[in-house]
Enzyme design. Structure first.
Site, mmCIF file in Angstrom:
data_model
loop_
_atom_site.group_PDB
_atom_site.id
_atom_site.type_symbol
_atom_site.label_atom_id
_atom_site.label_comp_id
_atom_site.label_asym_id
_atom_site.label_seq_id
_atom_site.Cartn_x
_atom_site.Cartn_y
_atom_site.Cartn_z
ATOM 1 N N ASP A 46 0.818 -1.221 0.000
ATOM 2 C CA ASP A 46 0.000 0.000 0.000
ATOM 3 C C ASP A 46 0.854 1.276 0.000
ATOM 4 O O ASP A 46 1.998 1.266 0.428
ATOM 5 C CB ASP A 46 -0.926 -0.021 1.225
ATOM 6 C CG ASP A 46 -2.125 0.886 1.042
ATOM 7 O OD1 ASP A 46 -2.404 1.289 -0.108
ATOM 8 O OD2 ASP A 46 -2.796 1.188 2.054
ATOM 9 N N ASN B 118 -11.134 -2.261 -5.611
ATOM 10 C CA ASN B 118 -10.355 -1.276 -6.373
ATOM 11 C C ASN B 118 -10.970 -0.908 -7.726
ATOM 12 O O ASN B 118 -10.598 0.105 -8.331
ATOM 13 C CB ASN B 118 -8.910 -1.763 -6.587
ATOM 14 C CG ASN B 118 -8.055 -1.753 -5.330
ATOM 15 O OD1 ASN B 118 -7.164 -2.585 -5.152
ATOM 16 N ND2 ASN B 118 -8.312 -0.813 -4.435
HETATM 17 C C1 IPE Z 1 -5.514 -2.786 -0.528
HETATM 18 O O1 IPE Z 1 -5.146 -1.448 -0.586
HETATM 19 C C2 IPE Z 1 -5.433 -3.395 -1.886
HETATM 20 C C3 IPE Z 1 -4.100 -3.487 -2.470
HETATM 21 C C4 IPE Z 1 -2.965 -3.221 -1.881
HETATM 22 C C5 IPE Z 1 -4.089 -3.989 -3.807
HETATM 23 P P1 IPE Z 1 -6.253 -0.294 -0.673
HETATM 24 O O2 IPE Z 1 -5.506 0.981 -0.746
HETATM 25 O O3 IPE Z 1 -7.206 -0.580 -1.754
HETATM 26 O O4 IPE Z 1 -7.002 -0.450 0.726
HETATM 27 P P2 IPE Z 1 -7.854 0.627 1.545
HETATM 28 O O5 IPE Z 1 -8.900 1.141 0.616
HETATM 29 O O6 IPE Z 1 -6.916 1.710 1.969
HETATM 30 O O7 IPE Z 1 -8.398 -0.117 2.712
HETATM 31 C C1 IPE Z 2 -1.965 -0.091 -3.502
HETATM 32 O O1 IPE Z 2 -1.489 1.243 -3.489
HETATM 33 C C2 IPE Z 2 -1.976 -0.642 -4.908
HETATM 34 C C3 IPE Z 2 -3.294 -0.808 -5.494
HETATM 35 C C4 IPE Z 2 -4.427 -0.703 -4.878
HETATM 36 C C5 IPE Z 2 -3.311 -1.169 -6.896
HETATM 37 P P1 IPE Z 2 -2.527 2.421 -3.556
HETATM 38 O O2 IPE Z 2 -2.849 2.719 -4.965
HETATM 39 O O3 IPE Z 2 -3.686 2.060 -2.692
HETATM 40 O O4 IPE Z 2 -1.762 3.640 -2.927
HETATM 41 P P2 IPE Z 2 -2.420 4.703 -1.919
HETATM 42 O O5 IPE Z 2 -2.825 3.926 -0.698
HETATM 43 O O6 IPE Z 2 -3.587 5.311 -2.614
HETATM 44 O O7 IPE Z 2 -1.314 5.662 -1.642
HETATM 45 MG MG MG Z 3 -4.083 2.324 -0.708
#
Ligand code: IPE
Ligand code: IPE
Ligand code: MG
Length: 251
Positions: free
Chosen positions: A25, A73
């Site tokens: 993340d 997502n």
């Molecule tokens: C979880 O991260 C999914 C991935 C790392 C692919 P998110 O960024 O989607 O999770 P939330 O929304 O902060 O809980």
């Molecule tokens: C996780 O990183 C990867 C995916 C969900 C594909 P994020 O895209 O959630 O990164 P932040 O949390 O928005 O910074």
């Molecule tokens: Mg994230």
């Protein structure tokens, strides 16, 4: 092998995790912090993925499960969703030869039916190409959700009961487990989440029931090979009790 941690040789094999699951993340936020775009962060995150896979081979991990895209997502801006899907497809195309030469077996977990035909074909191809590999189980969670996984296993169990393949009265945990993703791999020992968020976000809920949870404040693009080893070292200091008392474990 020169960048192995000094303490690598002193890692006690028994105290090492067999299966690590990672919620990668903080990519988008890191991109913005760099006065660039979320997409820039996602691209940089892919470089960390490669480092962590190499490190996993070095410490002879059995399984590495990476959360690449959750069932939730899809609700992100279409442009970002499209970019992530393109990045994943390109990664599979570019890295399959390296996976084979490094003895890495790829498994994609998640509902593949929503992917493009090209993506579905590519996944099938790389899974087939690497299915004999034994060095590392690399599991990529794409369009994956822990609840989806449990629901699918429950539906399969119900179908098997209707077809009299199984007697519902005698169903045990193992029968559901056998129908889940990653059933044939060790349960998750260590779950790592980067970016200072303290939640599981519907990742491997069933498989990580007894995982040790490790949180790093670093965003995924800045998480290094040494940070990965630090998480493994931290794991080796934990006393896993599985419901017993500490005294029982010591004796
Ligand atoms: C979880 O991260 C999914 C991935 C790392 C692919 P998110 O960024 O989607 O999770 P939330 O929304 O902060 O809980
Ligand atoms: C996780 O990183 C990867 C995916 C969900 C594909 P994020 O895209 O959630 O990164 P932040 O949390 O928005 O910074
Ligand atoms: Mg994230």
């Amino acid at each position: 092998m020169s960048d192995l941690p000094n303490s690598h040789s002193s890692f006690v094999k028994e105290a090492q995790p067999k299966h690590i699951a990672v919620i990668m993340d903080g990519n988008g936020r890191w991109g913005i912090e760099q006065k660039n775009s979320r997409i820039h962060g996602l691209k940089a995150g892919f470089e960390t993925v490669k480092k962590v896979i190499t490190a996993s081979r070095k410490v002879e991990l059995d399984s590495l499960t990476l959360f690449a895209f959750s069932t939730e997502n899809w609700s992100r801006p279409q442009k970002e969703v499209d970019f992530i899907m393109k990045l994943l497809l390109k990664a599979l195309e570019k890295e399959s030869a390296k996976m084979m030469s490094n003895d890495i077996k790829l498994t994609v977990i998640g509902d593949k039916s929503r992917f493009s035909r090209v993506m579905q074909k590519k996944i099938q191809e790389v899974e087939e190409l690497t299915q004999h590999c034994k060095g590392l189980n690399l599991n990529l969670a794409i369009n994956y959700g822990g609840r989806w996984d449990i629901l699918e296993a429950a539906k399969q169990l119900a179908r098997d009961a209707l077809e009299n393949k199984i007697d519902i009265a005698g169903v045990e945990e193992n029968d559901l487990n056998a129908r889940m993703s990653l059933a044939e791999q060790a349960p998750v020992d260590l779950m790592i989440r980067t970016s200072g968020e303290y939640r599981i976000s519907n990742f491997v809920l069933w498989q990580a029931a007894y995982a040790e949870l490790y949180f790093s404040d670093l965003c995924w693009p800045e998480f290094s090979e040494q940070d990965f080893y630090a998480a493994i070292e931290w794991f080796s200091t934990r006393q896993r009790r599985f419901g017993l008392t500490g005294e029982q474990i010591v004796s």
